[in-house]
Each structure stands twice: as structure tokens, then as C-alpha cells.
Enzyme design. Structure first.
Site, PDB file in Angstrom:
ATOM      1  N   LEU A 258      14.988 -24.213 -17.135  1.00 53.56           N
ATOM      2  CA  LEU A 258      14.378 -23.467 -15.807  1.00 53.56           C
ATOM      3  C   LEU A 258      14.851 -23.082 -15.839  1.00 53.56           C
ATOM      4  O   LEU A 258      16.559 -22.012 -16.218  1.00 53.56           O
ATOM      5  CB  LEU A 258      14.452 -24.420 -14.552  1.00 53.56           C
ATOM      6  CG  LEU A 258      14.124 -25.836 -14.669  1.00 53.56           C
ATOM      7  CD1 LEU A 258      14.666 -25.798 -13.106  1.00 53.56           C
ATOM      8  CD2 LEU A 258      12.355 -25.740 -14.757  1.00 53.56           C
ATOM      9  N   ASP A 259      13.429 -21.838 -16.024  1.00 58.25           N
ATOM     10  CA  ASP A 259      14.832 -20.508 -16.421  1.00 58.25           C
ATOM     11  C   ASP A 259      15.240 -18.847 -15.485  1.00 58.25           C
ATOM     12  O   ASP A 259      14.369 -19.796 -13.919  1.00 58.25           O
ATOM     13  CB  ASP A 259      13.281 -19.026 -16.791  1.00 58.25           C
ATOM     14  CG  ASP A 259      13.896 -17.204 -17.138  1.00 58.25           C
ATOM     15  OD1 ASP A 259      14.704 -16.902 -18.205  1.00 58.25           O
ATOM     16  OD2 ASP A 259      13.575 -16.482 -16.402  1.00 58.25           O
ATOM     17  N   GLU A 296      19.168 -22.403 -15.751  1.00 62.43           N
ATOM     18  CA  GLU A 296      19.658 -21.911 -16.424  1.00 62.43           C
ATOM     19  C   GLU A 296      19.750 -20.953 -14.796  1.00 62.43           C
ATOM     20  O   GLU A 296      19.695 -20.695 -14.092  1.00 62.43           O
ATOM     21  CB  GLU A 296      19.129 -20.667 -16.649  1.00 62.43           C
ATOM     22  CG  GLU A 296      19.445 -18.707 -16.835  1.00 62.43           C
ATOM     23  CD  GLU A 296      18.742 -18.134 -17.761  1.00 62.43           C
ATOM     24  OE1 GLU A 296      19.289 -16.617 -18.059  1.00 62.43           O
ATOM     25  OE2 GLU A 296      17.732 -18.279 -17.001  1.00 62.43           O
ATOM     26  N   HIS A 389      18.399 -16.131 -26.290  1.00 61.89           N
ATOM     27  CA  HIS A 389      18.353 -15.206 -26.559  1.00 61.89           C
ATOM     28  C   HIS A 389      18.836 -14.151 -25.644  1.00 61.89           C
ATOM     29  O   HIS A 389      18.622 -13.041 -26.054  1.00 61.89           O
ATOM     30  CB  HIS A 389      17.137 -15.203 -26.319  1.00 61.89           C
ATOM     31  CG  HIS A 389      16.579 -15.756 -24.898  1.00 61.89           C
ATOM     32  ND1 HIS A 389      16.990 -16.834 -24.335  1.00 61.89           N
ATOM     33  CD2 HIS A 389      16.287 -15.220 -23.429  1.00 61.89           C
ATOM     34  CE1 HIS A 389      16.577 -17.165 -23.013  1.00 61.89           C
ATOM     35  NE2 HIS A 389      16.219 -15.914 -23.071  1.00 61.89           N
ATOM     36  N   GLN A 391      21.689 -13.047 -24.773  1.00 65.46           N
ATOM     37  CA  GLN A 391      23.188 -12.337 -25.071  1.00 65.46           C
ATOM     38  C   GLN A 391      23.000 -12.051 -26.017  1.00 65.46           C
ATOM     39  O   GLN A 391      24.124 -10.660 -26.133  1.00 65.46           O
ATOM     40  CB  GLN A 391      24.483 -13.225 -25.512  1.00 65.46           C
ATOM     41  CG  GLN A 391      24.378 -14.534 -23.720  1.00 65.46           C
ATOM     42  CD  GLN A 391      24.618 -13.458 -22.900  1.00 65.46           C
ATOM     43  OE1 GLN A 391      25.389 -12.887 -22.710  1.00 65.46           O
ATOM     44  NE2 GLN A 391      24.673 -14.093 -21.603  1.00 65.46           N
TER      45      GLN A 391
END
Length: 605
Positions: A258-259, A296, A389, A391
Site C-alpha cells: 500500500l503506497d 508504506e 524505487h 530512494q
């Protein structure tokens, strides 16, 4: 009833859409013949109908109040892109061959994050299948796919999706994703799908035409927030909950990432994220193996992981940014932006013990106290990495760790992540030190939006003090530059690094002390101010001791272990890993001379 179009067989299809503010809603069937069929209004603002003479592949749109035509908010397929019509899909036509798949415990996951468009030259689901043997050989047993919800154009990270039930047409669409999941399960690999519930992309977002999906009560970096706690939010929540279950059931997805759940604004007494956790738990009661939610969140809030009985959301795990930041600063020395909060070996030691570094302390970057204590958590509650992706791609030039540090530090990074008591995650190409950047890219069609994205990217980098010109995210060049060069992993230093990753993953799986993710059995010792970390992990079948020296100089270190015999099983200084050739003692002495930028692993039966 489920949202969207659902083919029932025998050229019969059911349509259902939520539009409480409209007086009239019809479905406009565009192919093979042009037909307009009114829908019947039901409870809570839903409109529905079961229509005959509709075959799979039919294009359709909804007509609102007699004139405005828009694609289906719950469209399963947008073959002509975000501005085109929706397509009726017969999901029963796909023959699954993954009956033998029984899933994997989350504690056993070794995750590999990838972007479909840049993972292979072809940039498709089918092309990923051809690479699965390489990943399995490496030891990967779970892939995490960046979002595939239909987005504008053909180049995008996926976080600008506007049809969260759709599958990106340029990747291979519905059929392509099912084939990939099917192949992964046959190969013993779980599939995690990244989904975005905190916002919609700016181009092709037609939800506003249907219902109050958004609220101006809160503002986000992307505009008005999704309406999770205001009037009519019950049906908004249902839209997203059905989406989660749709991926788990229809596509056999094993877990959802989950973004940015910290960007879901919800002050209700029963938050959406808690409700979502309950829905997945109910789903798991009727399945052969459990599915997982991995959040996240940059809040360091243990409520994400706590049970709902204790007031938490009940999610299985979360990304642990603190671990990444603590390790990154030690390896690179960077201290700008949010990295100014990190840099000490004590912080990394704290993260090894409990995930979060900030548990209520003052954060200089945030200029306030941050986080709470992650009580009653285990190692599987945290996914850790040294590259992902965000960082990489949110750096000005998208430069990977391989462009920032030397080979010895890359080896240290690999061991720190893979021998940690958490769920490890690699970012595609990391295992062989991929040199290509992973940059931010889009392919919008609106000139004003394109310019806005360019300006927004430039603003993002001010706090880091990066002065280079910002690469054009709209340009095709940054996309092509971000594609992997697989050949790097089979020659020279790339082959050596890949072999070390493979060895570390095998060690993690074979040694019970490393595969056990019980944080209470983790003992930590540091050598502050020197950047040395000693980690002892225990199980009924023995113990493992790993000593990391992040210093550029050699030094003496007393690991303060029990006096039983410890046998060396791995050292990064060996010539097979292109090390200095320094040989650590076969048995652990009371005082150990540490080689610069190295790690050594000892085992006690």
C-alpha cells in the site's frame, strides 16, 4: 454486487456504478453495435443492469445525465488508454495452472522489486517470465511489481494511475498480468502488487464526474484528498476494499504493498486502513493460504502493525525507511535532506533491534518529535532494503548505490540487509551492481501538466542541495537510460557481486538462526565511535554472529561473545569476492582484528 462490468457468460454482462448525484445513468455500448441502455437506480446511489447481447471485448462508457460520457471508474481494461472507452473482460476465460501453489509465510519472503517497463528491453509482463529462472537461481521467492493500474501514455512509474482496477495496456494488459502471476507461482515465486489508494493521477481522472470521491477538507501534494472520512465516504471505502479483494481473488496476487498510507487522511474512529485489514482477514478465512498487506508509512506509527483489537490496523508488515536511511548514511556519508537525521552506528543498531530508529525522539529534519515504540512486533513486520524505487528514483540523477560507493561498501550493504532479522528486499539490478540510473519518467499529453511536473521535480531537490540540471521526466531518454543491462550480472565484478548475493540468500535460508525473525533473540553490540556493528542471532539449532566494520581502517574489536567455539563460515575479504585476501581466524578469538570495510560471519552449533 461488485462494481464495474462483470461478464456472466452466454453474452450476458452485469454493469454497476456508483453515482449518487446523477439523475440518469446509462451504459453506452460502442461495439460491435452502438446501443444505449439505461441503468436502474438502487440503494446508496448505485446504478445497475444485467444486459444481454454483450460479449467479451465490448467497448463501453457510461452516459451521465444524458450527455456526459466517461469510462467506467472500475474499468478492468482500458485498451485505448485513460481517455478511451472501457472493455468488458471475461475473467473465466483464463485457465489458471497454479493449483499446487500454497503460498509462502511472509517471514520467508526474499523480495525483488521491479518496474515492468524497465526490467527488460521489451518492458512487458511476458518478458519478465523469461527472467524468472535467473531470479529463482539467485534465491528470490517474491517479486514486488510497481503499480500497473492504467496510467497515461506508456512511460510512468505507475503512481499516476487513474483506473485502479485496470491493467496497463502497454505492459500486456489483463492477460499478460495473469500469465505472469501464473508463471511465478509455478516457479515457486510469490507476487506482491504495489497499489495506490492515497491519490489518483492528474490525467484521465474521471471519478469527479461520478461521485464525491474527493474532499477539499484535506490537501495533498496531488490536490484534494480521497474522501475516506467525510459524507458518502462509506461507498468510497467500498470502492477501494473491493479493489483489494479483486487483485487477491481475480489475479491470485499474494500481497499488496500500500503506497504512502501516511497520505491517506482519515480522522474517523474506525479508519479505512483498519477496515481494509479486516476485509483481508475475512478473505483469508476462506482461502488455502493467507494474503498480506504491506504498508508504506513514514510515520513510524506502530498502529499500522498492531492488531485491530488493540486499536491498530492489523497489517502484516510495513516498509522500514529508518533502516534504509541509517544504513545509507553510514555507507555514503550523505547528510542532506532527511538524511540529516541519521548517521550514527547506534541508530543502525537500534533499527536492527526494533525496526524504527525514531520512537518519539526529536527529528532535526522534521523539527519535531517523531514516531512511537514498536511494541510486540517481530522481524516479519518490517521490510528492509538499501535500494528501492523511491530512494534511487527520487535522487536528482536517479543514481544507484553502485554509483555512490565502492565495491567493498556494496558487499557490506548486501550483507547488512540480507543477514538482518527482517524481510529483505532488493531493487532490480542491485544484485550485480547495475550502473544504469533509475530516473523518474512520465508520458503525459497535457502541455500544462508536463510543465507542472518539471517544475515540481526541480522544487523537490532544493532541500538536498543538488545543483545539477533536473533530467526531463517527460523525455523518452530518461526512460531508456533506466532500463537494466542484464549482461552486467554475468561478467566481472557484477558476476562476483551476484554470486555473493546468492550466497547470502542461501545462508539466510539454510541457517535457522538467520531464518528465524524473532527480535527478542537478537543481541547487538557496537564499537562507538567506530562504526562497527556486531549482531548475534540465536535459535534452538545454533547461533550466528555477524560483525560489520563500516570503517575505512582496520581496528581491533572484542565481540564479547560466549567462550564456546565459533567457526568462520563467510568473509567478504576473500579473493572469491574480490576482497583484499585478508583471512579472518577460523575460530573466533577474544579480540578480533577487523579488516577495513568488511564483514565476517561465524557460526556456533
Amino acid at each position: 454486487m461488485k462494481l464495474g462490468s462483470h461478464y456472466l457468460g452466454h453474452e450476458t454482462c452485469q454493469f454497476r456504478v456508483w453515482s449518487p448525484t446523477r439523475k440518469q445513468v446509462s451504459v453506452h455500448l460502442l461495439s460491435p453495435e452502438d446501443r444505449l441502455v439505461p441503468l436502474t437506480q438502487g440503494k446508496n446511489g448505485y446504478w445497475e443492469a444485467t444486459i444481454e447481447g454483450v460479449s467479451p471485448g465490448t467497448y463501453y462508457q457510461y452516459q451521465l445525465d444524458g450527455d456526459l460520457e466517461r469510462p467506467d471508474p472500475a474499468s478492468h481494461s482500458q485498451p485505448k488508454g485513460v481517455h478511451g472507452p472501457s472493455e468488458v473482460i471475461d475473467h473465466s476465460a483464463f485457465i489458471w495452472q497454479d493449483e499446487a501453489w500454497q503460498g509462502l509465510p511472509l517471514s520467508q519472503y526474499v523480495i525483488y522489486e521491479l518496474h515492468v517497463g524497465t526490467f527488460t528491453p521489451e518492458g512487458t509482463f511476458d518478458a519478465i517470465i523469461d527472467r524468472l529462472p535467473d531470479l529463482v537461481d539467485l534465491g528470490i521467492n517474491a517479486i514486488e511489481i510497481m503499480p500497473v493500474a492504467q496510467f497515461p501514455g506508456s512511460r510512468n512509474w505507475g503512481y499516476d494511475g487513474t483506473f485502479i482496477y485496470g491493467v496497463q495496456n502497454s505492459y500486456g494488459g489483463v492477460e499478460g498480468l495473469k500469465k505472469l502471476v501464473n508463471a511465478c507461482h509455478q516457479a515457486g515465486v510469490a507476487v506482491i502488487l504495489d497499489v495506490v489508494y492515497n491519490h489518483f493521477g492528474p490525467e484521465g481522472n474521471y471519478l469527479w464526474a461520478y461521485a464525491p470521491y474527493f474532499t477539499d477538507r484535506y490537501k495533498t501534494p496531488w490536490g484534494d484528498a480521497v474522501n475516506f472520512d467525510q459524507a458518502d465516504s462509506n461507498e468510497v471505502r467500498e470502492f477501494f476494499i473491493q479493489n483489494t479483494l479483486y487483485w487477491l481473488e481475480t489475479y491470485h496476487i499474494d500481497a499488496l504493498r500500500l503506497d504512502a498510507v501516511h497520505a491517506i487522511y482519515d480522522l474517523s474512529a474506525q479508519p479505512f486502513l483498519q477496515q481494509l485489514g479486516a476485509a483481508v482477514e475475512r478473505f483469508n478465512e476462506s482461502t488455502v493460504y493467507p494474503r498480506y498487506l504491506i504498508a508504506e508509512s513514514d510515520l513510524n506509527d506502530v498502529r499500522v502493525l498492531q492488531s485491530r483489537e488493540d486499536g491498530g490496523f492489523g497489517h502484516a508488515s510495513q516498509w522500514c525507511d529508518d533502516f534504509h536511511h541509517g544504513l545509507h548514511t553510514i555507507l555514503t556519508g550523505e547528510n542532506s535532506g532527511y538524511y540529516c537525521d541519521f548517521g550514527s552506528i547506534e541508530q543502525l543498531a537500534k533499527s536492527f533491534k526494533q525496526g524504527y530508529i525514531y520512537t518519539g525522539e526529536y527529528s532535526p529534519h522534521r523539527r519535531r518529535n517523531h514516531g512511537n515504540i514498536p511494541k510486540n512486533t517481530t522481524g516479519e513486520n518490517f521490510v528492509v532494503c538499501i535500494q528501492n524505487h523511491d530512494q534511487i528514483g527520487n535522487r536528482l540523477l536517479g543514481d544507484r548505490l553502485s554509483q555512490l560507493v565502492n565495491f567493498e561498501r556494496l558487499k557490506l550493504a548486501a550483507a547488512t540487509v540480507l543477514l538482518s532479522p527482517f524481510v529483505p528486499m532488493l531493487f532490480m539490478g542491485e544484485e550485480y551492481g547495475e550502473k544504469a540510473p533509475f530516473q523518474y519518467f512520465v508520458s503525459h499529453s497535457d502541455p500544462g501538466l508536463i510543465e507542472g511536473v518539471r517544475k515540481g521535480r526541480a522544487e523537490e531537490f532544493k532541500s538536498f542541495g543538488w545543483e545539477n540540471e533536473v533530467p526531463d521526466p517527460q523525455g523518452e531518454t530518461v526512460f531508456e537510460q533506466s532500463k537494466l543491462h542484464w549482461e552486467q550480472g554475468f561478467t566481472g565484478a557484477g558476476k562476483v557481486l551476484r554470486s555473493l548475493y546468492k550466497t547470502l540468500i542461501e545462508l539466510r535460508k539454510q541457517k535457522p538462526a538467520l531464518s528465524r525473525l524473532d527480535l527478542s533473540s537478537v543481541q547487538i553490540l557496537t564499537a562507538s565511535p567506530q562504526k562497527v556493528l556486531s549482531v548475534q542471532r540465536q535459535s534452538d539449532q545454533g547461533a550466528i554472529l555477524v560483525i560489520f566494520n563500516y570503517e575505512e581502517s582496520s581496528l581491533d574489536f572484542n565481540p564479547q561473545c560466549s567462550h564456546s567455539t565459533w567457526q568462520k563460515i563467510l568473509e567478504s575479504t576473500a579473493t572469491q569476492w574480490q576482497g583484499s585476501g585478508y583471512s579472518y581466524p577460523e575460530t573466533l578469538p577474544e579480540t578480533l582484528s577487523l579488516a577495513p570495510l568488511s564483514f565476517v560471519v561465524y557460526e556456533q552449533p
